[in-house]
Design a protein around this motif. Structure first.
Motif, PDB file in Angstrom:
ATOM      1  N   LEU A 166       0.851  -1.184   0.000  1.00 15.34           N
ATOM      2  CA  LEU A 166       0.000   0.000   0.000  1.00 15.34           C
ATOM      3  C   LEU A 166       0.887   1.235   0.000  1.00 15.34           C
ATOM      4  CD1 LEU A 166      -2.633  -1.065   2.663  1.00 15.34           C
ATOM      5  CD2 LEU A 166      -2.936  -0.971   0.187  1.00 15.34           C
ATOM      6  N   PRO A 167       0.409   2.320  -0.601  1.00 15.29           N
ATOM      7  CA  PRO A 167       1.235   3.533  -0.589  1.00 15.29           C
ATOM      8  C   PRO A 167       1.458   4.004   0.843  1.00 15.29           C
ATOM      9  CG  PRO A 167      -0.975   3.985  -1.458  1.00 15.29           C
ATOM     10  CD  PRO A 167      -0.866   2.514  -1.250  1.00 15.29           C
ATOM     11  N   ALA A 168       2.657   4.499   1.108  1.00 15.30           N
ATOM     12  CA  ALA A 168       2.998   4.979   2.449  1.00 15.30           C
ATOM     13  C   ALA A 168       2.219   6.250   2.741  1.00 15.30           C
ATOM     14  CB  ALA A 168       4.494   5.240   2.533  1.00 15.30           C
ATOM     15  N   LEU A 169       1.897   6.423   3.993  1.00 16.45           N
ATOM     16  CA  LEU A 169       1.199   7.620   4.425  1.00 16.45           C
ATOM     17  C   LEU A 169       2.158   8.798   4.319  1.00 16.45           C
ATOM     18  CD1 LEU A 169      -1.328   8.875   5.762  1.00 16.45           C
ATOM     19  CD2 LEU A 169      -0.259   8.349   7.961  1.00 16.45           C
ATOM     20  N   GLU A 170       1.767   9.819   3.574  1.00 25.17           N
ATOM     21  CA  GLU A 170       2.598  11.018   3.458  1.00 25.17           C
ATOM     22  C   GLU A 170       2.302  11.925   4.649  1.00 25.17           C
ATOM     23  OE1 GLU A 170       3.305  14.989   0.714  1.00 25.17           O
ATOM     24  OE2 GLU A 170       1.968  13.428  -0.015  1.00 25.17           O
ATOM     25  N   HIS A 226       1.021  16.683   9.793  1.00 33.03           N
ATOM     26  CA  HIS A 226      -0.199  16.739   9.000  1.00 33.03           C
ATOM     27  C   HIS A 226      -0.195  15.621   7.968  1.00 33.03           C
ATOM     28  CE1 HIS A 226       0.525  21.068  10.156  1.00 33.03           C
ATOM     29  NE2 HIS A 226      -0.626  20.793  10.728  1.00 33.03           N
ATOM     30  N   PHE A 227      -1.391  15.115   7.691  1.00 32.08           N
ATOM     31  CA  PHE A 227      -1.527  14.080   6.673  1.00 32.08           C
ATOM     32  C   PHE A 227      -2.946  14.100   6.129  1.00 32.08           C
ATOM     33  CE2 PHE A 227      -2.504  12.318  10.766  1.00 32.08           C
ATOM     34  CZ  PHE A 227      -3.599  11.481  10.573  1.00 32.08           C
ATOM     35  N   GLN A 228      -3.097  13.561   4.930  1.00 32.77           N
ATOM     36  CA  GLN A 228      -4.425  13.455   4.343  1.00 32.77           C
ATOM     37  C   GLN A 228      -4.943  12.045   4.543  1.00 32.77           C
ATOM     38  OE1 GLN A 228      -4.018  15.261   0.374  1.00 32.77           O
ATOM     39  NE2 GLN A 228      -5.059  17.008   1.305  1.00 32.77           N
ATOM     40  N   VAL A 273     -14.729  11.286   1.369  1.00 34.60           N
ATOM     41  CA  VAL A 273     -14.156  12.622   1.450  1.00 34.60           C
ATOM     42  C   VAL A 273     -12.711  12.510   1.923  1.00 34.60           C
ATOM     43  CG1 VAL A 273     -14.349  14.892   2.539  1.00 34.60           C
ATOM     44  CG2 VAL A 273     -16.412  13.569   2.086  1.00 34.60           C
ATOM     45  N   THR A 274     -11.800  13.181   1.230  1.00 36.09           N
ATOM     46  CA  THR A 274     -10.413  13.252   1.687  1.00 36.09           C
ATOM     47  C   THR A 274     -10.267  14.503   2.536  1.00 36.09           C
ATOM     48  OG1 THR A 274      -9.606  12.070  -0.249  1.00 36.09           O
ATOM     49  CG2 THR A 274      -7.996  13.372   0.984  1.00 36.09           C
ATOM     50  N   VAL A 275      -9.757  14.307   3.751  1.00 36.74           N
ATOM     51  CA  VAL A 275      -9.604  15.404   4.704  1.00 36.74           C
ATOM     52  C   VAL A 275      -8.139  15.515   5.120  1.00 36.74           C
ATOM     53  CG1 VAL A 275     -11.967  15.261   5.572  1.00 36.74           C
ATOM     54  CG2 VAL A 275     -10.178  13.893   6.661  1.00 36.74           C
ATOM     55  N   THR A 276      -7.766  16.679   5.620  1.00 32.78           N
ATOM     56  CA  THR A 276      -6.416  16.896   6.124  1.00 32.78           C
ATOM     57  C   THR A 276      -6.484  16.930   7.643  1.00 32.78           C
ATOM     58  OG1 THR A 276      -5.885  18.154   4.141  1.00 32.78           O
ATOM     59  CG2 THR A 276      -4.369  18.359   6.000  1.00 32.78           C
ATOM     60  N   LEU A 277      -5.639  16.124   8.263  1.00 26.67           N
ATOM     61  CA  LEU A 277      -5.659  15.964   9.709  1.00 26.67           C
ATOM     62  C   LEU A 277      -4.330  16.381  10.324  1.00 26.67           C
ATOM     63  CD1 LEU A 277      -7.381  12.461   9.912  1.00 26.67           C
ATOM     64  CD2 LEU A 277      -8.454  14.721   9.956  1.00 26.67           C
ATOM     65  N   GLY A 312      -7.647  30.332  11.597  1.00 30.28           N
ATOM     66  CA  GLY A 312      -8.973  30.308  12.206  1.00 30.28           C
ATOM     67  C   GLY A 312     -10.023  29.544  11.441  1.00 30.28           C
ATOM     68  N   ASP A 313      -9.607  28.645  10.515  1.00 25.55           N
ATOM     69  CA  ASP A 313     -10.581  27.884   9.731  1.00 25.55           C
ATOM     70  C   ASP A 313      -9.988  26.514   9.399  1.00 25.55           C
ATOM     71  OD1 ASP A 313     -12.936  27.324   8.414  1.00 25.55           O
ATOM     72  OD2 ASP A 313     -12.643  28.786   6.803  1.00 25.55           O
ATOM     73  N   TYR A 314     -10.872  25.588   9.011  1.00 26.19           N
ATOM     74  CA  TYR A 314     -10.413  24.282   8.526  1.00 26.19           C
ATOM     75  C   TYR A 314      -9.568  24.501   7.280  1.00 26.19           C
ATOM     76  CZ  TYR A 314     -10.601  19.733   6.243  1.00 26.19           C
ATOM     77  OH  TYR A 314     -10.272  18.570   5.601  1.00 26.19           O
ATOM     78  N   TYR A 315      -8.416  23.837   7.229  1.00 25.01           N
ATOM     79  CA  TYR A 315      -7.463  23.998   6.134  1.00 25.01           C
ATOM     80  C   TYR A 315      -7.215  22.625   5.523  1.00 25.01           C
ATOM     81  CZ  TYR A 315      -3.235  25.698   3.741  1.00 25.01           C
ATOM     82  OH  TYR A 315      -2.288  26.044   2.818  1.00 25.01           O
ATOM     83  N   ASN A 316      -7.808  22.379   4.377  1.00 26.60           N
ATOM     84  CA  ASN A 316      -7.759  21.048   3.764  1.00 26.60           C
ATOM     85  C   ASN A 316      -6.607  20.924   2.776  1.00 26.60           C
ATOM     86  OD1 ASN A 316      -8.554  18.421   3.409  1.00 26.60           O
ATOM     87  ND2 ASN A 316     -10.073  18.901   1.860  1.00 26.60           N
ATOM     88  N   GLN A 317      -5.396  21.198   3.253  1.00 25.36           N
ATOM     89  CA  GLN A 317      -4.191  21.044   2.445  1.00 25.36           C
ATOM     90  C   GLN A 317      -3.043  20.635   3.358  1.00 25.36           C
ATOM     91  OE1 GLN A 317      -3.188  24.450  -0.014  1.00 25.36           O
ATOM     92  NE2 GLN A 317      -5.323  25.078  -0.074  1.00 25.36           N
ATOM     93  N   LEU A 318      -2.042  20.001   2.768  1.00 23.12           N
ATOM     94  CA  LEU A 318      -0.837  19.662   3.545  1.00 23.12           C
ATOM     95  C   LEU A 318       0.027  20.854   3.649  1.00 23.12           C
ATOM     96  CD1 LEU A 318       0.233  16.130   2.307  1.00 23.12           C
ATOM     97  CD2 LEU A 318      -0.759  16.761   4.474  1.00 23.12           C
TER      98      LEU A 318
END
Length: 143
Positions: free
Chosen positions: A16-20, A33-35, A103-107, A137-143
């Protein structure tokens, strides 16, 4: 039948692809951070908690589906949306998740994370929670 067996052997032998994981230096510590792809039937919204003022809500993911080990967690990883005065982006994401969509999210793994290895980076959660990434001050859905 032979062709099916060959395909199955090929698919199971491919890793499986490694978690970036993006490491962002902070004032006092690094941020990790990761998606993560929330797949239908592999998550649920904590409906008891609901959508609260400041855009707070929780998503529960069985730990077997989560890419970072959490040995102190018995059942679910809790993905929490932090409080902020900006709610519109968070409400759109919440409504999309209520529909059980993929949905792909950034955590962000902080603050309850231990770095097990620097290169390649390996993390372990200390507890059962991670957070949706926040920036400005907001959700940021990017790495």
């Amino acid at each position: 039948m032979k062709q099916l067996l060959i395909v199955l052997v090929f698919l199971t032998s491919c890793p499986l692809p490694a978690l970036e994981i993006k490491v962002t230096p902070g004032k006092y510590s690094n941020y990790y951070h990761f998606q993560y792809k929330l797949r239908p039937d592999h998550y649920e919204i904590n409906k008891k908690y609901g959508f609260n003022p400041g855009g707070q809500f929780e998503v529960l993911v069985p730990k077997a589906y989560f890419p970072i080990p959490a040995p102190n967690c018995n059942r679910n990883i809790i993905i929490r949306m932090p409080y902020s005065s900006k709610e519109a982006t968070k409400k759109m994401l919440y409504d999309e998740l209520l529909q059980n969509k993929e949905v792909t999210v950034t955590l962000e793994a902080n603050p309850y994370v231990t770095v097990l290895q620097e290169e390649p980076i390996k993390l372990q959660l200390q507890y059962c929670n991670v957070f949706f990434r926040h920036r400005g001050g907001d959700y940021y859905n990017q790495l």
